[in-house]
Write a protein that holds these residues in place. Sequence first.
Motif, short mmCIF file in Angstrom:
data_model
loop_
_atom_site.label_atom_id
_atom_site.label_comp_id
_atom_site.label_asym_id
_atom_site.label_seq_id
_atom_site.Cartn_x
_atom_site.Cartn_y
_atom_site.Cartn_z
N SER A 444 0.84 -1.20 0.00
CA SER A 444 0.00 0.00 0.00
C SER A 444 0.87 1.25 0.00
N GLY A 445 0.63 2.12 -0.96
CA GLY A 445 1.39 3.36 -1.04
C GLY A 445 2.74 3.24 -1.68
N TYR A 446 3.09 2.05 -2.18
CA TYR A 446 4.40 1.84 -2.81
C TYR A 446 4.39 2.44 -4.21
N LYS A 447 5.33 3.31 -4.50
CA LYS A 447 5.42 3.97 -5.79
C LYS A 447 6.78 3.68 -6.40
N ALA A 448 6.82 2.73 -7.33
CA ALA A 448 8.07 2.39 -8.02
C ALA A 448 8.25 3.29 -9.23
N THR A 449 9.50 3.62 -9.53
CA THR A 449 9.76 4.48 -10.69
C THR A 449 9.42 3.76 -11.99
N THR A 450 9.69 2.46 -12.05
CA THR A 450 9.32 1.65 -13.21
C THR A 450 8.58 0.42 -12.74
N ILE A 451 7.73 -0.10 -13.60
CA ILE A 451 6.94 -1.27 -13.22
C ILE A 451 7.80 -2.50 -13.04
N SER A 452 8.97 -2.55 -13.71
CA SER A 452 9.86 -3.70 -13.56
C SER A 452 10.45 -3.74 -12.15
N LEU A 482 -1.72 -6.35 -7.14
CA LEU A 482 -1.34 -5.82 -8.45
C LEU A 482 -1.76 -4.36 -8.59
N HIS A 483 -2.94 -4.02 -8.13
CA HIS A 483 -3.40 -2.64 -8.21
C HIS A 483 -2.46 -1.71 -7.44
N ASN A 484 -2.05 -2.14 -6.23
CA ASN A 484 -1.15 -1.30 -5.44
C ASN A 484 0.15 -1.01 -6.18
N LEU A 485 0.64 -2.01 -6.91
CA LEU A 485 1.93 -1.88 -7.57
C LEU A 485 1.84 -1.19 -8.93
N ILE A 486 0.74 -1.41 -9.65
CA ILE A 486 0.61 -0.82 -10.99
C ILE A 486 0.17 0.63 -10.89
N ASP A 487 -0.71 0.94 -9.96
CA ASP A 487 -1.29 2.28 -9.86
C ASP A 487 -0.28 3.24 -9.23
N ARG A 488 0.45 3.96 -10.07
CA ARG A 488 1.48 4.88 -9.58
C ARG A 488 1.00 6.33 -9.55
N HIS A 489 -0.25 6.57 -9.96
CA HIS A 489 -0.78 7.93 -9.99
C HIS A 489 -2.09 8.05 -9.21
N ASP A 490 -2.36 7.06 -8.35
CA ASP A 490 -3.53 7.10 -7.46
C ASP A 490 -4.85 7.28 -8.23
N ARG A 511 -2.08 10.49 -15.80
CA ARG A 511 -1.25 9.52 -16.50
C ARG A 511 -0.06 10.24 -17.11
N GLU A 512 0.98 9.45 -17.39
CA GLU A 512 2.17 9.96 -18.07
C GLU A 512 2.46 9.09 -19.28
N LYS A 513 3.31 9.60 -20.15
CA LYS A 513 3.69 8.82 -21.31
C LYS A 513 4.45 7.58 -20.84
N ILE A 514 4.11 6.43 -21.42
CA ILE A 514 4.72 5.18 -20.99
C ILE A 514 6.22 5.21 -21.30
N SER A 515 7.01 4.80 -20.33
CA SER A 515 8.47 4.84 -20.48
C SER A 515 8.98 3.64 -21.26
N THR A 557 -4.05 -1.08 -16.21
CA THR A 557 -3.07 -1.48 -17.23
C THR A 557 -3.14 -0.53 -18.41
N THR A 558 -4.33 -0.14 -18.78
CA THR A 558 -4.50 0.82 -19.88
C THR A 558 -3.87 2.16 -19.54
N ILE A 559 -4.08 2.63 -18.31
CA ILE A 559 -3.60 3.95 -17.92
C ILE A 559 -2.08 3.96 -17.78
N GLU A 560 -1.53 2.95 -17.13
CA GLU A 560 -0.12 2.99 -16.76
C GLU A 560 0.81 2.35 -17.77
#
Length: 785
Positions: A444-452, A482-490, A511-515, A557-560
């Motif tokens: 919960s609240g974990y924000k990774a810079t990249t999904i990897s 999965l939602h906690n980890l994928i959702d980086r923009h709340d 959302r941001e442009k996919i890296s 998945t669509t957003i991120e």
Amino acid sequence: MGRKGVCCCCAALRPRYKRLVDNIFPEDPKDGLVKADMEKLTFYAVSAPEKLDRIGAYLAERLSRDVVRHRYGYVLIAMEALDQLLMACHSQSIKPFVESFLHMVAKLLESGEPKLQVLGTNSFVKFANIEEDTPSYHRRYDFFVSRFSAMCHSCDPDPEIQNEIRIAGIRGIQGVVRKTVNDELRATIWEPQHMDKIVPSLLFNMQKIEDVDSRIGPPSSPTAGVKEENPSVLAENCFRELLGRATYGNMNNAVRPVFAHLDHHRLWDPNEFAVSCFKIIMYSIQAQYSHHVIQEILGHLDVRKKDSPRVRAGIIQVLLEAVAIAAKGSIGPTVLEVFNTLLKHLRISVEFELGDRHSSAESVTLSTSSKESDERIVQNAIIQTIGFFGSNLPDYQRSEIMMFIMSKVPVLGTTSSLDPSNLGDLGTRRIQIMLLRSLLMVTSGYKATTISNALPPPFLDPLLSPSLMEDSELRQLVLEVLHNLIDRHDNRAKLRGIRIIPDVSDLKIKREKISRQDVSFMKKHGQQLYRHIYLGCKEEDNVQKNFELLFTSLALTTIELANEEVVIDLIRLAIALQDVAIINEDNLPMFNRCGVMALVAAYLNFLSQMIAVPAFCQHVSKVIETRSVEAAYFLPETVFKDKCNLPKSLEKDEKDLYFLTNKIAESLGGSGYNVERLSVPYVPQVTDEDRLSRRKSIVDTVSIQVDILSGTGTEDKVDNTEEITFEALKKAIDNNGLEEQEKEKRRLVIEKFQKAPFEEIAAQCETKANLLHDRLAQILELTIR
């Protein structure tokens, strides 16, 4: 005659120091100390320090005689004189005088008179505040520790006297602590035999406090009046001071008696006092020693592992409070130890719960259900502690903890230190659920810079394991992780609940442009995510929450993570899910089929507005409008109502109710999308784990794909046709000799699916499908002959 009836001649023959001492005592003790003579005595002691020991010995002799004769007025005068001499003299010759002084204090403390005990304590406290020029290497305070500790437990029938004696005992302990800490031999006070008396005495008085909240938080500064009147507040301040002076080597000696006191007085259930004690400890000690306290709590939890569930839950809640404070600072090397110990006790609790359940099956008792509920309290406390601790760690440590917890989840085909083999399916499921709940709190609240970074393969593979899909609740927890980890923009809160969203722009999606790193991740692992969603939709025990979480997974998945290629894959997945509901090869209940149809409608409505292709939006809107009139049970707002009239069957020919691949391809093709892959139906990725799972449809799919893709091109078609003989057919029937070859063949197929270009795989599928048809025809012809 001189003072007190001593003749002048005899007085003249007495040593001067004795005469000076005698002169400070008046005829009537009510008159108090003779100040003029006391000044003479002080001047003499300062001028001739070698006489201090004799002055002290003579004063001690007089005091002992007066105590025995109950002449307490003269006792007070003698102690006042001793106090003044101590304050005035600071030479090395004061050492023998101190011994006489301490002997007199001991005499007062041994007396049964409360006033004398208080008097002796006050004198000792004054002495403790004196800084001596040189350390004393032979002086010990064992008697004073024992006596002051006993005074802290006074049970005098008079409440005022009892309170007075307890306050004196606490102040005496405080004096001992201050004196020994400032002394070169301060290590002696930290010996276990002293701490086992001091700490319980302080806790005994702290326990009497009425306002528990006054002890919570960092040290307070009560007024002097409050200190004198309330033993509890004074004991607490003394306890804080003691812990604040503790160092690395003696921290454990100060903490262990706390556990003994709480055990002896059964203060773990309820545990309000235990929690407040450890809050005091954590706030009072130096921050770098916090991990010592946590280690001690973990060790005590191991010692009490066979106690009642409520006792263990009380200890775990204390650990939670300690961890909450320690996580804000340095907790040293105990991070993994905390989690490992808690996971071990989680398994123990499950064993106890299942053991009670099995015993209740043989003999029904009323206490069994309460024991099970108590074990649930223990398990919830463990999960809460794991989650809170993990969520307060920095990101680099949190990712390690996520991996650590996931390694403990028992999944098919992997080993786990929490081996659930002797717990059965029920025990395995319980452990899986609780570990996933813990993982959910940690992420919960974990924000990774990249999904990897958030979903590395060693974490993603077991998380998406088929063995975690056997139960509806397990699938919900996996999706929430999965939602906690994928959702980086709340954005998840905006997508809560499955519904047809009229205007997605109103949600204000961030959302941001996919890296490039995320694009690479989807190329390598996107099929795993699609497969998990696809198989999750086909489960018979799905409820509304499952469909809601699946919708949120697709939307996030669509957003991120969605570029044009991923968008096409997601549309193929949605169409495949629609086909699952229409064709119904898995014999799903009608509710599930309509739920899948509603999920596809809600997602394609969301996707079409996110990519903003007008023709695509028009087709989706048209289908939804038709459904709202002719088949409302295909929409989430209707099918998930409590009372929904479901159809008896689904008609394949009613194309106006379905999303059509050719229409979607036509609409997206005009906007520059590469729609060639839309014509190839989605097939879930194959893994070795599928062969071990209980999912028959997956195993069948693996076999068909292996047969289709085992060749490499049209040349093989000719060769294989020429080799079809009776011997070849006989060898094909005997599979025992080809087991190793089959394993290698399956591995190559899986690798080809993961790494080969899609166009190549599609072409080979078509070629081998034709080959399979020809081979079956030839086999049938040979069989007839």
